[in-house]
Enzyme design. Sequence first.
Site, short mmCIF file in Angstrom:
data_model
loop_
_atom_site.label_atom_id
_atom_site.label_comp_id
_atom_site.label_asym_id
_atom_site.label_seq_id
_atom_site.Cartn_x
_atom_site.Cartn_y
_atom_site.Cartn_z
N SER A 136 33.82 -4.38 31.14
CA SER A 136 34.25 -3.57 30.00
C SER A 136 33.48 -3.98 28.73
O SER A 136 32.26 -3.84 28.69
CB SER A 136 35.76 -3.70 29.82
N ASP A 233 38.61 5.79 35.82
CA ASP A 233 38.75 4.89 34.67
C ASP A 233 39.29 5.69 33.49
O ASP A 233 38.60 6.55 32.95
CB ASP A 233 37.39 4.28 34.33
N HIS A 263 39.95 1.20 35.70
CA HIS A 263 39.20 0.43 34.71
C HIS A 263 39.02 -1.04 35.09
O HIS A 263 37.92 -1.58 34.99
CB HIS A 263 39.87 0.52 33.34
#
Length: 289
Positions: A136, A233, A263
């Site tokens: 991320s 996601d 995610h």
Amino acid sequence: MAAVALKSCRKGLPHILRDGAVATLLPKALGGVRQKSSVQYATRPELPKLAYCRVKGKSPGVVFLPGYGSNMNGQKAEALEEFCRSLGHSYLRFDYTGHGLSEGVFTEGTIGTWKKDVLFVLDELTEGPQIMVGSSMGGWLMLLAAIARPEKTAALVGISTAADHIVTAFKSMSLEVRKEIEEKGVLTVPTKHSEEGTYTFTIGFLKEAENHCVLQSPIPITCPVRLIHGLKDDDVPWHISMQVAERVLSPDVDVILRRHGQHRMAEKDDIRLMVYTIDDLIDKLTTLV
């Protein structure tokens, strides 16, 4: 423009099973008892101490960069440690300033703050080129670090890479909404990944983050790049990984899309894919040497 391939991992699986590494690793890394490295603290002049765990071993080493508000004790980070230990490769996981066990105030951190953390870790706690694995926001930071330290970057693996994401999300809002947010001084984003159910970003954080955006122009990274992203996601759109792939200058870029991936990418099959992808890169890099 970089070549982009939508693929599944081909070479890594038979290679690992032949070595026996993942055959013995995965049951432990996905829920069993594992050997853990001890937490250490890196002291920096006039800056908060950084907590880290390190396994010494062969090159190329692997460095894990967690996401926003996350820490080095997540499933992916610990699975990678067990994997690297099993192959005898060096590995480092750490907490950014204000995260996990590191010193500092989380709400005072910025993209620039955490970029400095990554560069310090690369410069002071690793030897030789590293495979950076960024989750991320960690995927955004790995790109910034690779640009700043090409000599320390052997390859990149992005997981749900959030390059420029919070800045892009803010700028995509209507003028009226942006003005309202600027007047309040904060942007609140719903998330399933915090106890409060939201992430709160100050206008100062957003303006500072603009200084570190990478998607407006070609990204001067020439090492192998692998970008893994889930089509489900809900936090960071998968097309960001496609944008990264299109902009990096490397001729060796693969985008791996997981149809049911979310995610965190922390399901067993997600972690297997991550491990296989890194093993494939280690094999490629050591063969080149």
